[in-house]
Design a protein around this motif. Structure first.
Motif, mmCIF file in Angstrom:
data_model
loop_
_atom_site.group_PDB
_atom_site.id
_atom_site.type_symbol
_atom_site.label_atom_id
_atom_site.label_comp_id
_atom_site.label_asym_id
_atom_site.label_seq_id
_atom_site.Cartn_x
_atom_site.Cartn_y
_atom_site.Cartn_z
ATOM 1 N N THR A 61 5.846 -12.027 -0.444
ATOM 2 C CA THR A 61 4.773 -12.015 0.552
ATOM 3 C C THR A 61 5.343 -11.777 1.945
ATOM 4 O OG1 THR A 61 3.446 -13.511 -0.784
ATOM 5 C CG2 THR A 61 2.871 -13.341 1.536
ATOM 6 N N SER A 62 6.468 -12.393 2.249
ATOM 7 C CA SER A 62 7.062 -12.225 3.576
ATOM 8 C C SER A 62 7.543 -10.797 3.804
ATOM 9 C CB SER A 62 8.214 -13.207 3.788
ATOM 10 O OG SER A 62 9.306 -12.856 2.969
ATOM 11 N N ARG A 63 7.850 -10.074 2.746
ATOM 12 C CA ARG A 63 8.263 -8.675 2.876
ATOM 13 C C ARG A 63 7.083 -7.767 3.197
ATOM 14 N NH1 ARG A 63 11.203 -6.753 -2.218
ATOM 15 N NH2 ARG A 63 11.483 -4.923 -0.902
ATOM 16 N N ARG A 64 5.858 -8.245 2.974
ATOM 17 C CA ARG A 64 4.659 -7.441 3.204
ATOM 18 C C ARG A 64 4.025 -7.691 4.572
ATOM 19 N NH1 ARG A 64 1.497 -6.241 -1.866
ATOM 20 N NH2 ARG A 64 -0.265 -6.529 -0.474
ATOM 21 N N THR A 80 -0.027 -8.904 10.154
ATOM 22 C CA THR A 80 -1.006 -8.645 9.102
ATOM 23 C C THR A 80 -0.282 -8.226 7.826
ATOM 24 O OG1 THR A 80 -1.245 -6.324 9.764
ATOM 25 C CG2 THR A 80 -2.794 -7.899 10.733
ATOM 26 N N ASP A 81 -0.962 -8.431 6.710
ATOM 27 C CA ASP A 81 -0.433 -7.998 5.421
ATOM 28 C C ASP A 81 -0.615 -6.487 5.337
ATOM 29 O OD1 ASP A 81 0.282 -7.477 2.824
ATOM 30 O OD2 ASP A 81 -0.909 -9.116 1.966
ATOM 31 N N ALA A 82 0.492 -5.758 5.246
ATOM 32 C CA ALA A 82 0.446 -4.302 5.254
ATOM 33 C C ALA A 82 -0.061 -3.742 3.932
ATOM 34 C CB ALA A 82 1.825 -3.735 5.568
ATOM 35 N N GLY A 83 -0.005 -4.523 2.872
ATOM 36 C CA GLY A 83 -0.427 -4.033 1.569
ATOM 37 C C GLY A 83 0.705 -3.356 0.806
ATOM 38 N N TYR A 84 1.893 -3.315 1.412
ATOM 39 C CA TYR A 84 3.081 -2.732 0.794
ATOM 40 C C TYR A 84 4.300 -3.413 1.417
ATOM 41 C CZ TYR A 84 2.805 -0.159 5.179
ATOM 42 O OH TYR A 84 2.691 0.164 6.497
ATOM 43 N N CYS A 85 5.442 -3.248 0.824
ATOM 44 C CA CYS A 85 6.662 -3.822 1.398
ATOM 45 C C CYS A 85 7.034 -3.045 2.655
ATOM 46 C CB CYS A 85 7.808 -3.772 0.391
ATOM 47 S SG CYS A 85 7.628 -4.949 -0.941
ATOM 48 N N ILE A 86 7.292 -3.768 3.727
ATOM 49 C CA ILE A 86 7.648 -3.152 5.004
ATOM 50 C C ILE A 86 8.997 -2.453 4.850
ATOM 51 C CG2 ILE A 86 8.141 -3.603 7.440
ATOM 52 C CD1 ILE A 86 5.293 -4.298 6.744
ATOM 53 N N PRO A 87 9.123 -1.187 5.252
ATOM 54 C CA PRO A 87 10.414 -0.506 5.172
ATOM 55 C C PRO A 87 11.430 -1.168 6.102
ATOM 56 C CG PRO A 87 8.640 1.073 5.577
ATOM 57 C CD PRO A 87 8.064 -0.293 5.710
#
Length: 129
Positions: free
Chosen positions: A94-97, A104-111
């Motif tokens: 969850t923290s990676r998103r 906000t929750d991006a809906g994908y893993c943040i690059p």
């Protein structure tokens, strides 16, 4: 080329060494053990595979690749995940998103190359829908 890495008694490399895809039965890599639901379980490395890789043939890098082998008969079953481990894994994913800029929750893993969601990284670019 296979003769270069053929050392089943371990006199040249210190441990029994085999060329790629020529390991005897009863030995497996960590990945092979994992696919069968096993883990090395603290045992020492029984042998190794060596091979030349074209992918790693670059200046400053050795083109020789290695994979360590473990005895299958001494391998132990993989430990099951506990509820606490499942919760920790879910929290980490969850923290990676979550974007650190807009929270906000991006809906994908943040690059990791951007360090933030794509919308925050490129605010001037509009999405074509």
């Amino acid at each position: 080329m296979a003769g270069r890495f053929w050392d089943p008694d371990g006199s040249r490399y210190g441990i029994p060494t085999y060329p790629f895809r020529m390991a005897p039965d009863g030995l497996a890599t960590r990945r092979q053990l994992r696919t069968t639901g096993l883990r090395p379980g603290g045992q020492d490395i029984a042998a190794q595979l060596l091979w030349l890789s074209r992918r790693y043939r670059r200046p400053g890098r050795s083109p020789v690749r290695v994979a360590y082998l473990y005895r299958i008969d001494l391998a132990l079953p993989v430990r099951p995940m506990t509820p606490a481990k499942w919760a920790a894994l879910a929290k980490a994913n969850t923290s990676r998103r979550v974007c650190p800029e807009c929270s906000t929750d991006a809906g994908y893993c943040i690059p990791t190359s951007l360090g933030m969601c794509v919308t925050c990284a490129y605010p001037d670019t509009q999405r074509a829908a």
